[in-house]
Design a protein around this motif. Structure first.
Motif, PDB file in Angstrom:
ATOM      1  N   GLY A 187      25.722  23.343  70.061  1.00 58.13           N
ATOM      2  CA  GLY A 187      26.708  23.853  71.013  1.00 58.13           C
ATOM      3  C   GLY A 187      26.507  25.337  71.269  1.00 58.13           C
ATOM      4  O   GLY A 187      26.172  26.088  70.339  1.00 58.13           O
ATOM      5  N   PHE A 188      26.666  25.718  72.520  1.00 63.01           N
ATOM      6  CA  PHE A 188      26.464  27.111  72.928  1.00 63.01           C
ATOM      7  C   PHE A 188      27.694  27.566  73.708  1.00 63.01           C
ATOM      8  O   PHE A 188      28.154  26.870  74.605  1.00 63.01           O
ATOM      9  N   THR A 189      28.222  28.731  73.355  1.00 65.45           N
ATOM     10  CA  THR A 189      29.418  29.245  74.029  1.00 65.45           C
ATOM     11  C   THR A 189      29.034  30.347  75.015  1.00 65.45           C
ATOM     12  O   THR A 189      28.212  31.215  74.686  1.00 65.45           O
ATOM     13  N   LEU A 190      29.615  30.278  76.213  1.00 65.44           N
ATOM     14  CA  LEU A 190      29.306  31.285  77.246  1.00 65.44           C
ATOM     15  C   LEU A 190      29.971  32.613  76.874  1.00 65.44           C
ATOM     16  O   LEU A 190      31.184  32.668  76.681  1.00 65.44           O
ATOM     17  N   TYR A 191      29.162  33.642  76.735  1.00 67.93           N
ATOM     18  CA  TYR A 191      29.629  34.993  76.396  1.00 67.93           C
ATOM     19  C   TYR A 191      29.902  35.678  77.733  1.00 67.93           C
ATOM     20  O   TYR A 191      28.951  36.138  78.388  1.00 67.93           O
ATOM     21  N   PRO A 192      31.168  35.713  78.166  1.00 68.10           N
ATOM     22  CA  PRO A 192      31.447  36.115  79.571  1.00 68.10           C
ATOM     23  C   PRO A 192      30.800  37.446  79.977  1.00 68.10           C
ATOM     24  O   PRO A 192      30.075  37.503  80.987  1.00 68.10           O
ATOM     25  N   SER A 193      30.942  38.489  79.149  1.00 63.41           N
ATOM     26  CA  SER A 193      30.444  39.810  79.606  1.00 63.41           C
ATOM     27  C   SER A 193      28.914  39.828  79.685  1.00 63.41           C
ATOM     28  O   SER A 193      28.326  40.617  80.409  1.00 63.41           O
ATOM     29  N   LEU A 194      28.287  38.917  78.966  1.00 63.57           N
ATOM     30  CA  LEU A 194      26.813  38.845  78.988  1.00 63.57           C
ATOM     31  C   LEU A 194      26.357  37.799  80.004  1.00 63.57           C
ATOM     32  O   LEU A 194      25.227  37.836  80.480  1.00 63.57           O
ATOM     33  N   GLY A 195      27.282  36.805  80.279  1.00 62.51           N
ATOM     34  CA  GLY A 195      26.901  35.727  81.206  1.00 62.51           C
ATOM     35  C   GLY A 195      25.832  34.834  80.604  1.00 62.51           C
ATOM     36  O   GLY A 195      25.038  34.225  81.310  1.00 62.51           O
TER      37      GLY A 195
END
Ligand code: FBP
Length: 348
Positions: A187-195
């Motif tokens: 599973g991979f979580t989207l790191y918003p500020s990095l996109g």
């Protein structure tokens, strides 16, 4: 290992898998990377849905006889437009499109087949409850390129999928996928500020037996005796077998599945008599059951239609439906025993 405060990116993970696969040509990497871009576009739109005119219905009815939500239509269009130009697909299949989706002649074709549910959990779109995108990937067997004949290549049993997974658009956006063959479920979580999707759930294993059952009990009166007996079993007080299980039902398959994958438990969408046009229940084999069945199998769980493995069903139609029992192995085996009439009261 974190470098500059950033963990393992999904691109690193995909490239590592590619290097470990002697037959890899890079085609699959290109496909997955573009699918991830499409999901990021959908995730961004879902996150701001309440602020823009994208909630509510389009007023159109789709091949599933369902009201098409605006976000459904948006997600479907994004996936088709992003994936058709990558040169790795011979065709696509979507829950929203009656027929196979051809690759326009101005784009090169490839050998992969992408099947997807662009936005699962449509009934939850307008109420800010987790929804998702589900996908399954096959390789075509024949040299065929004519879209009218490709259906035979598409209608392969789920066991033939080369990869499958889903994106959840919830409190955070997460991608979970597997390429099978012991490579594990990650599973991979989207790191918003990095996109960027960063590894957050390495090698997910579903507990062998759970404490959660997920089913829409509002359909109880439409179930047969065996199905009712199964649900009653999970609700019966018996400490020795860890019952009663607790009930959790979000109403978005992708969200109910994800919770049970991490915590253990069983999700069920039994066959019912509610709609004579849908005797085998509501969920679609090719774009919902098969991809999740591949993920749960690789994570040590099981998926059944009540009589046998979902992954061994030989499909006859693109939009065929199937009863679905999926999650912790022992719970789904028990459900299969009840539904197939083989339950003897013994639990392993
Ligand atoms: P779509 O939203 O893709 O049509 O999926 C079907 C679905 O919403 C599943 O996500 C969910 O598990 C199920 O239907 C809920 O059905 P019901 O409202 O009958 O319980």
């Amino acid at each position: 290992m974190k470098r500059h405060g950033v963990g393992t990116t999904i691109t690193e993970h995909i490239l590592r898998e590619e290097r470990e696969n002697p037959e890899a040509t890079g085609a699959f990497t290109t496909l997955l990377n573009e699918l991830i871009v499409a999901a990021k576009v959908v995730s961004r739109e879902v996150n701001k849905a309440g602020l823009v005119d994208i909630l509510g219905s389009t007023g159109r009815i789709n091949v599933q006889d369902e009201n098409v939500q605006k976000l459904d239509a948006f997600a479907n269009q994004v996936l088709i437009e992003r994936m058709q130009h990558i040169g790795q697909l011979c065709c696509m299949g979507s829950e929203e499109n009656a027929d196979l989706i051809d690759i326009p002649p101005d784009y090169p074709k490839g050998n992969y087949i992408l099947l997807f549910d662009p936005l699962d959990g449509s009934s939850n779109i307008d109420v800010n409850v987790s929804i998702g995108t589900i996908f399954g990937i096959f390789k075509k067997n024949s040299e065929e390129t004519n879209i009218d004949i490709l259906l035979t290549d598409v209608l392969q049993p789920g066991i033939k999928q080369v990869a499958a997974g889903y994106f959840i658009y919830g409190s955070s956006t997460i991608m979970v996928y597997t390429t099978g063959k012991g490579t594990g479920v990650h599973g991979f979580t989207l790191y918003p500020s990095l996109g960027e999707f960063l590894l957050s759930h390495k090698n997910i294993q579903v507990p062998e037996k759970g404490k959660i059952y997920s089913v829409n009990e509002g359909n109880y009166s439409h179930w047969d005796e065996k199905t009712r007996a199964l649900i009653d079993y999970f609700k019966t007080d018996d400490k020795e077998t860890g019952r009663p299980y607790t009930s959790r039902y979000v109403g978005s398959l992708v969200a109910d599945f994800h919770r049970n994958l991490l915590k253990g438990g069983i999700f069920m969408y039994p066959a019912d008599k509610k709609d004579p046009k849908k005797p085998t229940g509501k969920l679609r084999l090719m774009v919902e059951a098969n991809p999740l069945a591949m993920v749960v199998k690789e994570a040590g769980g099981y998926a059944s239609d009540g009589h046998g493995p979902i992954l061994e069903i030989d499909p006859s139609e693109l939009h065929q439906r199937t009863p679905l029992y999926i999650g912790s192995k022992k719970d789904v085996e028990l459900a299969e025993a009840f539904i197939s009439g083989k339950y003897t009261g013994e639990t392993s």
